[in-house]
Design a protein around this motif. Structure first.
Motif, PDB file in Angstrom:
ATOM      1  N   LYS A  90     -18.450  43.400 -26.307  1.00 26.62           N
ATOM      2  CA  LYS A  90     -17.407  44.511 -26.661  1.00 26.62           C
ATOM      3  C   LYS A  90     -17.113  44.295 -28.088  1.00 26.62           C
ATOM      4  O   LYS A  90     -17.034  45.125 -29.004  1.00 26.62           O
ATOM      5  N   MET A  91     -16.708  42.999 -28.542  1.00 24.07           N
ATOM      6  CA  MET A  91     -16.364  42.659 -29.857  1.00 24.07           C
ATOM      7  C   MET A  91     -17.452  42.823 -30.601  1.00 24.07           C
ATOM      8  O   MET A  91     -17.435  43.503 -32.021  1.00 24.07           O
ATOM      9  N   ILE A  92     -18.528  42.483 -30.329  1.00 27.77           N
ATOM     10  CA  ILE A  92     -19.802  42.665 -31.050  1.00 27.77           C
ATOM     11  C   ILE A  92     -20.069  44.223 -31.343  1.00 27.77           C
ATOM     12  O   ILE A  92     -20.086  44.533 -32.444  1.00 27.77           O
ATOM     13  N   THR A  93     -19.999  45.007 -30.382  1.00 26.53           N
ATOM     14  CA  THR A  93     -20.247  46.178 -30.535  1.00 26.53           C
ATOM     15  C   THR A  93     -19.250  47.101 -31.316  1.00 26.53           C
ATOM     16  O   THR A  93     -19.664  48.037 -32.141  1.00 26.53           O
ATOM     17  N   ALA A  94     -17.884  46.304 -31.311  1.00 28.81           N
ATOM     18  CA  ALA A  94     -16.810  47.095 -32.615  1.00 28.81           C
ATOM     19  C   ALA A  94     -17.230  46.546 -33.710  1.00 28.81           C
ATOM     20  O   ALA A  94     -16.861  47.515 -34.491  1.00 28.81           O
ATOM     21  N   LEU A  95     -17.661  45.538 -34.021  1.00 29.35           N
ATOM     22  CA  LEU A  95     -18.078  45.194 -35.288  1.00 29.35           C
ATOM     23  C   LEU A  95     -19.457  45.714 -35.808  1.00 29.35           C
ATOM     24  O   LEU A  95     -19.646  46.002 -37.050  1.00 29.35           O
ATOM     25  N   GLU A  96     -20.515  45.883 -35.152  1.00 28.99           N
ATOM     26  CA  GLU A  96     -21.742  46.426 -35.497  1.00 28.99           C
ATOM     27  C   GLU A  96     -21.473  47.685 -36.257  1.00 28.99           C
ATOM     28  O   GLU A  96     -20.964  48.954 -35.333  1.00 28.99           O
ATOM     29  N   GLY A  97     -21.678  48.035 -37.439  1.00 27.04           N
ATOM     30  CA  GLY A  97     -21.576  49.298 -37.847  1.00 27.04           C
ATOM     31  C   GLY A  97     -20.250  49.553 -38.569  1.00 27.04           C
ATOM     32  O   GLY A  97     -19.700  50.682 -39.181  1.00 27.04           O
ATOM     33  N   TYR A  98     -19.320  48.813 -38.532  1.00 29.63           N
ATOM     34  CA  TYR A  98     -17.953  48.947 -38.925  1.00 29.63           C
ATOM     35  C   TYR A  98     -17.824  48.984 -40.364  1.00 29.63           C
ATOM     36  O   TYR A  98     -18.161  48.344 -41.131  1.00 29.63           O
ATOM     37  N   GLY A 127     -13.183  46.540 -51.870  1.00 26.80           N
ATOM     38  CA  GLY A 127     -13.530  48.056 -51.784  1.00 26.80           C
ATOM     39  C   GLY A 127     -13.964  48.506 -50.365  1.00 26.80           C
ATOM     40  O   GLY A 127     -13.674  47.807 -49.463  1.00 26.80           O
ATOM     41  N   LYS A 128     -14.799  49.145 -50.244  1.00 28.49           N
ATOM     42  CA  LYS A 128     -15.424  49.678 -49.027  1.00 28.49           C
ATOM     43  C   LYS A 128     -16.619  48.535 -48.552  1.00 28.49           C
ATOM     44  O   LYS A 128     -17.505  48.212 -49.316  1.00 28.49           O
ATOM     45  N   LEU A 129     -16.263  48.142 -47.061  1.00 24.75           N
ATOM     46  CA  LEU A 129     -17.122  47.173 -46.679  1.00 24.75           C
ATOM     47  C   LEU A 129     -17.784  47.554 -45.584  1.00 24.75           C
ATOM     48  O   LEU A 129     -17.062  48.356 -44.914  1.00 24.75           O
ATOM     49  N   THR A 130     -18.988  47.177 -45.194  1.00 26.43           N
ATOM     50  CA  THR A 130     -19.640  47.695 -44.043  1.00 26.43           C
ATOM     51  C   THR A 130     -20.399  46.684 -43.237  1.00 26.43           C
ATOM     52  O   THR A 130     -21.394  46.036 -43.827  1.00 26.43           O
ATOM     53  N   VAL A 131     -20.265  46.448 -41.995  1.00 19.14           N
ATOM     54  CA  VAL A 131     -21.151  45.353 -41.291  1.00 19.14           C
ATOM     55  C   VAL A 131     -22.267  46.251 -40.892  1.00 19.14           C
ATOM     56  O   VAL A 131     -22.242  47.074 -40.175  1.00 19.14           O
ATOM     57  N   ARG A 132     -23.591  45.930 -41.351  1.00 21.60           N
ATOM     58  CA  ARG A 132     -24.977  46.638 -41.271  1.00 21.60           C
ATOM     59  C   ARG A 132     -25.150  46.258 -39.629  1.00 21.60           C
ATOM     60  O   ARG A 132     -25.129  45.012 -39.504  1.00 21.60           O
ATOM     61  N   LYS A 133     -25.388  47.287 -38.854  1.00 21.94           N
ATOM     62  CA  LYS A 133     -25.503  47.182 -37.511  1.00 21.94           C
ATOM     63  C   LYS A 133     -26.874  46.314 -37.043  1.00 21.94           C
ATOM     64  O   LYS A 133     -26.717  45.465 -36.198  1.00 21.94           O
ATOM     65  N   GLU A 134     -27.913  46.441 -37.823  1.00 22.88           N
ATOM     66  CA  GLU A 134     -29.095  45.863 -37.534  1.00 22.88           C
ATOM     67  C   GLU A 134     -29.222  44.328 -37.541  1.00 22.88           C
ATOM     68  O   GLU A 134     -29.926  43.491 -36.837  1.00 22.88           O
ATOM     69  N   ASP A 135     -28.386  43.805 -38.868  1.00 24.69           N
ATOM     70  CA  ASP A 135     -28.496  42.282 -39.030  1.00 24.69           C
ATOM     71  C   ASP A 135     -27.088  41.602 -39.172  1.00 24.69           C
ATOM     72  O   ASP A 135     -27.170  40.393 -39.692  1.00 24.69           O
ATOM     73  N   HIS A 136     -26.082  42.459 -39.199  1.00 29.66           N
ATOM     74  CA  HIS A 136     -24.668  42.090 -39.422  1.00 29.66           C
ATOM     75  C   HIS A 136     -24.473  41.360 -41.162  1.00 29.66           C
ATOM     76  O   HIS A 136     -23.416  40.780 -41.127  1.00 29.66           O
ATOM     77  N   ALA A 137     -25.526  41.889 -41.824  1.00 24.92           N
ATOM     78  CA  ALA A 137     -25.135  41.675 -43.346  1.00 24.92           C
ATOM     79  C   ALA A 137     -23.865  42.456 -43.583  1.00 24.92           C
ATOM     80  O   ALA A 137     -23.683  43.472 -43.016  1.00 24.92           O
TER      81      ALA A 137
END
Length: 403
Positions: A339-347, A354-364
């Motif tokens: 569930k932690m992983i799901t919460a971070l993917e795409g966050y 500034g604005k940061l985004t965890v890319r869902k596909e590869d966690h970049a």
């Protein structure tokens, strides 16, 4: 049982210029808001921080932990809790040694820690990441810029930038690469290879010829290497350097006339390194992961309160961001790592840069990068912002998730 597979590749540094389309889902909530939600039964959220307290990168580690503490206070509104659960942190020194880091991570996992963060060096990150996957714990890599961490497995995330993003930022200084000659001047090892690979992929891929000059990591006299760099007659030299020998290296490049003979681009290192550029400072084009003054927002104001003299440095954001990600993961996932992983993917969230985004596909971690220039001289030398590079323009290609 704690398990470990063989270590993957290791790397560091990244850039601007090339806009790579990346589709990602942005879960736009604030870690401060998340911290207000009740969670758990009051049992502590145990977080292990394995980073360089000593060793060649100890100064980076110091910035990381200061940023972490300020970020945790910010994300939890000063409570140190997620809901009614206190965040219990155990710090372990890996001294930049992958073997020590793996040993420390194994020990923490054996004690029941489900969240590991840190990794000041790329070599450490490259070995802790597979250990996290084998034992199904969350790993948030820190200042280590190795591109290999992105997409290495679903349990691994990062709170800093990666090499490809640095090189994309450098590419902006060479708008027409076709037919140009680029020399990568860097150290042997994971850090240097990461930069060399990224320059070849980004700038070489745009039509430039890319050569590498690898300097032994234990070198202390750089005169011969500076002469080689000048004799190569490149159109641009990309310098990627880390550690305490930077001052001697820059002095040699300047004394041998390298800086006056071609375009030299490098990343801005920590504050302590700024005066070491000496007369070279004004001759160099700068790209930056971060420097004091590159951004100004609520998170930056909170960070200044937790930093000595309010002086923000290169890797303070990495620690701050790690704390924001941990709070998000714990709030949404509780003790369930999946569930932690799901919460971070795409966050997507507002951070120091500034604005940061965890890319869902590869966690970049998609984030702004910065261009800068030095002003002043000697002890008064400091970078000024030239341009903030949009995350979309410093976005590495999507890596295939390996596991």
């Amino acid at each position: 049982m704690i398990r470990q597979t063989s270590a993957p590749r290791r790397v560091v540094f990244a850039a601007l210029g090339l806009t790579l389309a990346a589709t990602f889902t942005a879960a736009c909530s604030s870690p401060q808001e998340a911290a207000e939600e009740p969670a758990g039964d009051g049992a502590p959220i145990k977080v292990g921080l394995v980073y360089s307290q000593t060793g060649a990168l100890a100064s980076y580690g110091k910035q990381y932990i200061e940023g972490w503490k300020a970020g945790l206070a910010y994300a939890t509104k000063g409570t140190g809790k997620v809901g009614n659960r206190p965040v219990e942190v155990k710090e372990v020194d890996d001294a930049g040694d992958p073997a020590k880091a793996v040993s420390a991570a194994k020990d923490l996992i054996g004690q029941g820690y489900k969240i590991i963060a840190g990794s000041t060096s790329s070599g450490v990150a490259g070995q802790v990441a597979p250990l996290a996957a084998q034992n199904k714990v969350l790993f948030i890599s820190g200042p280590a810029a190795t591109d290999a961490v992105t997409g290495i497995n679903k349990y691994t995330f990062r709170s800093g930038r990666q090499s490809y993003q640095d090189v994309l930022a450098a590419k902006s200084y060479l708008p027409s690469p076709t037919g140009k000659k680029v020399l990568v001047f860097t150290q042997e090892g994971a850090f240097g290879k990461s930069n060399a690979d990224a320059v070849k992929a980004v700038i070489g891929g745009a039509g430039a010829t890319v050569d590498n000059l690898f300097v032994p990591a234990n070198a202390t006299d750089f005169t011969g290497f500076a002469v080689q760099a000048k004799n190569a007659k490149p159109d641009m030299i990309f310098v990627a350097w880390a550690g305490t020998t930077a001052a001697a290296m820059w002095q040699s490049l300047d004394q041998q006339g390298v800086l006056g003979s071609t375009l030299v681009v490098t990343g801005i290192d920590q504050r302590a390194s700024w005066p070491t550029f000496g007369a070279a400072g004004g001759k160099i084009s700068l790209l930056a992961h971060y420097f004091d003054g590159a951004s100004d927002n609520e998170a930056v104001a909170a960070l200044r309160k937790g930093v000595d003299g309010g002086k923000v440095d290169l890797f303070h954001p990495d620690g701050f961001t790690a704390a924001q990600l941990v709070v998000r993961a714990a709030q949404e996932g509780g003790d369930d790592v999946e569930k932690m992983i799901t919460a971070l993917e795409g966050y997507s969230f507002d951070g120091i840069k500034g604005k940061l985004t965890v890319r869902k596909e590869d966690h970049a971690l998609l984030q702004p990068m910065f261009q800068g220039k030095f002003t002043g001289s000697g002890a008064d030398l400091k970078p000024e912002l030239v341009k903030a590079i949009d995350p979309a323009d410093a976005s590495p290609p999507v890596a295939q998730m390996k596991g």
